[in-house]
Design a protein around this motif. Structure first.
Motif, short mmCIF file in Angstrom:
data_model
loop_
_atom_site.label_atom_id
_atom_site.label_comp_id
_atom_site.label_asym_id
_atom_site.label_seq_id
_atom_site.Cartn_x
_atom_site.Cartn_y
_atom_site.Cartn_z
N ASP A 271 -0.12 -3.56 -1.74
CA ASP A 271 -0.96 -2.42 -2.13
C ASP A 271 -1.76 -1.90 -0.94
N VAL A 272 -2.27 -2.82 -0.14
CA VAL A 272 -3.02 -2.42 1.05
C VAL A 272 -2.10 -1.70 2.03
N SER A 273 -0.89 -2.24 2.18
CA SER A 273 0.07 -1.62 3.09
C SER A 273 0.43 -0.21 2.63
N ASN A 274 0.61 -0.03 1.32
CA ASN A 274 0.92 1.30 0.78
C ASN A 274 -0.24 2.27 1.01
N LEU A 275 -1.47 1.77 0.85
CA LEU A 275 -2.63 2.63 1.09
C LEU A 275 -2.71 3.02 2.56
N MET A 276 -2.42 2.09 3.45
CA MET A 276 -2.45 2.39 4.88
C MET A 276 -1.39 3.42 5.24
N SER A 277 -0.23 3.33 4.60
CA SER A 277 0.81 4.33 4.84
C SER A 277 0.37 5.70 4.33
N LYS A 278 -0.31 5.70 3.19
CA LYS A 278 -0.82 6.96 2.65
C LYS A 278 -1.85 7.58 3.59
N ILE A 279 -2.71 6.74 4.16
CA ILE A 279 -3.71 7.22 5.11
C ILE A 279 -3.04 7.83 6.33
N ASP A 280 -1.99 7.15 6.81
CA ASP A 280 -1.27 7.67 7.97
C ASP A 280 -0.57 8.99 7.66
N ASN A 281 -0.04 9.10 6.44
CA ASN A 281 0.69 10.31 6.06
C ASN A 281 -0.23 11.52 5.89
N GLU A 282 -1.53 11.26 5.71
CA GLU A 282 -2.47 12.37 5.55
C GLU A 282 -2.50 13.25 6.79
N HIS A 283 -2.20 12.64 7.94
CA HIS A 283 -2.22 13.38 9.20
C HIS A 283 -0.82 13.71 9.68
N SER A 284 0.14 13.59 8.77
CA SER A 284 1.51 13.90 9.15
C SER A 284 1.64 15.37 9.54
#
Length: 787
Positions: A260-273
């Motif tokens: 879940d933490v890893s998915n959230l971190m990916s979501k955070i990274d994708n915000e600046h995609s």
């Protein structure tokens, strides 16, 4: 807690809860509910009755009282069918009141949160089912929450069309459970209009298992913000989970896992995609405002994709004026999701510390890219070439250095060259140990080009290896790495790109190699701050501390006053080795320095020639230790730029830059506001006045900042408006470690034994004992010939 309007004085009073407890227990607003002292039955104002919370943990076999029937107005039909499970995590699981018709909430979210907390206490998961919007204002005014086991699973065998192939993932086992709660908006509040408590399936009783129920498995908002903060310092999902385990007091208590933490971190990274370059350029522009000397540039390919970047701050440009005598340059470490190699220009300051003198990223490591990077470096540094530079064994890099730094002495990393030679020479050297030792001795302790050339020729003749092409290849590139060719050049304690490698190792602690370039720049600024603080620490020790001299040599006393503390400690270690040698005078001004023991650490068995000039009081040793390692190297104190002062001290002949003016204004404002705060805190009335004007001041300043249309500095130019993010590089698997082990010498590789006689001095093909090969050997030879 229920409002007690119309409380019967004959009933036993219940201790009132605080506002915070009310909110934690569901945030219930005032309702018409009343509770008796026994807590058995709640009597509503309309005369209806509802079962108490005694059935909170009712099992599937228990018949729970449902309160009231579903009216036609409260039917399950609706405009929207939102059959999604709730993703909220309860923050408190104590004494959650069982819902009942007539219960009121301040908002839809509050109603959902309360039902989910109740579900966690009982042991099931909830989801949002049908809802209905108002025909008056178009806002949601009705919502049904159901157990996640409501409905039934599809029987794929009954489908007319074969199902689309999906991932093999588990699905929730549905039992057509009827447990549910309906809420309806009346005015500004939400009322429970319908509630069924009974479930037709087993409930989860074990606390450690409840976190796996979907509506209870999630990261709370506050902890999401905390994860964002930890993400900024490049912590992995696993390390973040270890922190949360300590916070929750055990892994079983954490309502989510590392996935879940890893998915959230990916979501955070994708915000600046697809925003990487715009964010990076905006950050450059902000830095440029505070640091007018900050320099950067970028290059794009034919598709306007960024393929080269370079930047350097004003402090590094100022430092380069003093430390341009030796640079280390390496591009072996990639630190971004685009797979673009990081190319730092690394220098050495007067304390022997590694300093950053510019950074670059290159899509391609070709001559054109390196030429562009070196041109940008020269542009930032006022056209001043480095005096000496050490790099790895890269042909494109060497070509670019010869073109852009023609006056610079270029040296290759000895480590790289020896590691490249190891696979082809290691096995051969394992059979000629005397040759290997002599080769390493010649490379290490040849004090001049003439000596090296003579000893090499003698070695080749002595061991009869003139036909060895691998040794010939090593000899052909001798001028790029053998120390004898750089005895009079300033490479302080360097034969390799270890400075760059060490800097890359530090980067790994700060930067996730899968992050964006903007994230890299943010972490780079933090690393630069760490370097500055480290330099301050050493500078303080240099000014505040001293060391005891080893002997009574006047030279040592003088060195203590001339050198910085770290350089003196190196000198101190060298001067102690004086006792390891005897001096033999050859003539009036020539001396031999002879080791007392067979070998001296770091200098081997060699004797050294020293030439003296008594008229000028100068001495010159063939080891060139002073000029090569810089033990006479120091920067005059008056040339060091004073930096990192709370209130900047600016010489009278120089104007303050933007950053210094900003620091000065900040200090003045802090003093002014402190004076105001001392007066405002004397009374509530004075504090209220201060708060009023602070709020108005903050609002006006924010509006001014938002409407500021001034030039943000370099980077706001329209020439960068068209640039796009670099091409994303997708890699598979974990890259292999490039450097398995360290060393500057050729090693004896694992010996290959002869399959015929077992000797390590030859193979089966050249074995003298192989006179009449057996059938097995004939088969081996046959397949060898086929290959």
């Amino acid at each position: 807690m229920d409002d007690r309007r119309g409380l019967d004085l004959n009933e036993v009073a219940i201790e009132a809860l605080s506002d915070s407890e009310n909110l934690e227990k569901g945030g219930l607003s005032g309702s018409n509910a009343r509770m008796t002292s026994s807590g058995d039955v709640r009597k509503e104002a309309d005369g209806s009755k509802h079962a108490s919370g005694s059935n909170t943990n009712v099992s599937a076999d228990t018949k729970a009282e449902t309160g009231q029937t579903l009216s036609s107005d409260d039917s399950e039909g609706g405009d929207d069918d939102d059959d999604e499970e709730v993703q909220s995590t309860p923050c408190s699981q104590t004494n959650i009141q069982t819902p009942y018709p007539g219960m009121m909430f301040e908002s839809w979210d509050e109603a959902k949160l309360h039902y989910n907390r109740y579900a966690h206490q009982v042991g099931f998961s909830i989801k949002c089912s049908t809802s209905k919007n108002s025909t008056i204002d178009g806002q949601k005014d009705k919502q049904l929450f159901v157990c996640n086991k409501s409905g039934k699973n599809e029987d794929i065998n009954q489908l007319d069309v074969p199902p689309v192939r999906q991932r093999n993932r588990s699905i929730t086992k549905k039992t057509e459970c009827k447990a549910r709660m309906r809420v309806r908006r009346k005015g500004k509040k939400w009322h429970v209009t319908y509630f069924i408590e009974e479930h037709n399936h087993k409930l989860i009783k074990k606390f450690s298992l409840k976190k796996y129920l979907r509506s209870h498995k999630g990261i709370p908002k506050e902890e999401k913000d905390f994860v964002r903060l930890l993400r900024k310092v490049s912590l992995s999902a696993g390390r973040i989970m270890r922190i949360m385990v300590e916070v929750y007091g055990g892994l079983g208590n954490v309502p989510y896992d590392s996935k879940d933490v890893s998915n959230l971190m990916s979501k955070i990274d994708n915000e600046h995609s697809h925003k990487d370059m715009s964010l990076l350029l905006a950050h450059f522009a902000r830095i440029k405002k505070d640091d007018p000397d900050f320099y950067f540039n970028l290059h794009t390919d034919l598709a306007d994709k960024v393929d080269r970047i370079f930047w350097v701050d004003g402090a590094a440009i100022a430092a380069y004026k003093n430390y341009s005598d030796c640079l280390s340059f390496d591009t072996t470490y990639m630190t971004n999701m685009y797979g673009m190699p990081f190319a730092p220009f690394v220098g050495i300051n007067r304390y022997g510390q590694t300093i950053q003198l510019g950074c670059g990223f290159l899509r391609n490591e070709n001559v054109e890219s390196f030429v562009w990077l070196f041109e940008e470096f020269l542009e930032a540094m006022g056209g001043v070439q480095p005096q000496n530079i050490i790099t790895d064994q890269d042909a494109a890099m060497r070509t670019a250095i010869l073109e852009k730094f023609p006056d610079c002495c270029h040296r290759n990393c000895r480590w790289h060259i020896m590691q490249n030679a190891q696979p082809v020479l290691g096995n051969f050297m394992s059979k000629h140990e005397d040759l290997r030792n002599e080769l390493n001795e010649i490379i290490d302790y040849s004090m001049s080009v003439e000596e090296f050339e003579g000893r090499w020729a003698d070695m080749i003749a002595k061991h009869n290896v003139a036909d060895n092409t691998d040794l010939s290849d090593l000899y052909r590139i001798r001028r790029t790495f053998v120390p004898a060719y750089f005895m009079d050049r300033f490479f302080p304690f360097l034969q390799t790109t270890a400075r760059s490698e060490g800097f890359n190792a530090v980067l790994k602690r700060y930067i996730d190699p899968h992050n964006s370039l903007h994230n890299f720049f943010e972490q780079y600024l933090k690393l630069q701050e760490k370097i500055d603080v480290s330099e301050d620490s050493v500078e303080f020790k240099d000014e505040d501390k001293t060391v005891r001299v080893w002997g009574d040599f006047p030279l040592e006393e003088q060195a203590l006053n001339v050198y910085t503390r770290p350089i003196y400690l190196r000198f101190h270690a060298e001067i102690r080795k004086v006792t390891s040698y005897n001096v033999q005078q050859l003539d009036a001004e020539k001396f031999d320095v002879v080791p007392i023991k067979p070998s001296v650490f770091g200098y081997g068995r060699k004797r050294y020639r020293v030439d003296a000039n008594f008229a000028t009081e100068t001495y010159s040793c063939e080891c060139c230790k002073f000029s090569r390692d810089g033990l006479l190297w120091r920067v005059p104190q008056e040339t060091i730029v004073v930096e990192k002062m709370d209130l900047p001290q600016v010489p009278a002949d120089r104007k303050m830059n933007n950053k210094e003016r900003q620091l000065l204004r900040y200090g003045t404002l802090c003093n002014d506001f402190t004076s105001v705060a001392k007066i405002a805190c004397t009374s509530e009335k004075a504090t209220a006045v201060a708060d009023k004007y602070i709020a108005a001041l903050e609002k006006e300043l924010k509006a001014m900042k938002a409407s500021d249309s001034g030039d943000p500095g370099q980077g706001s130019s329209s020439r960068f408006d068209h640039v796009e993010d670099p091409v994303y590089t997708t890699t598979k698997g974990c890259p292999g470690e490039k450097r398995k082990k360290s060393g500057l010498h050729l090693k004896s590789s694992k010996s290959v034994k002869c399959t015929v006689c077992g000797s390590i001095h030859h193979t089966a093909a050249t074995c003298p004992s192989k006179l009449t090969p057996g059938p097995e050997q004939k088969e081996i030879d046959f397949f060898r010939d086929m290959v």
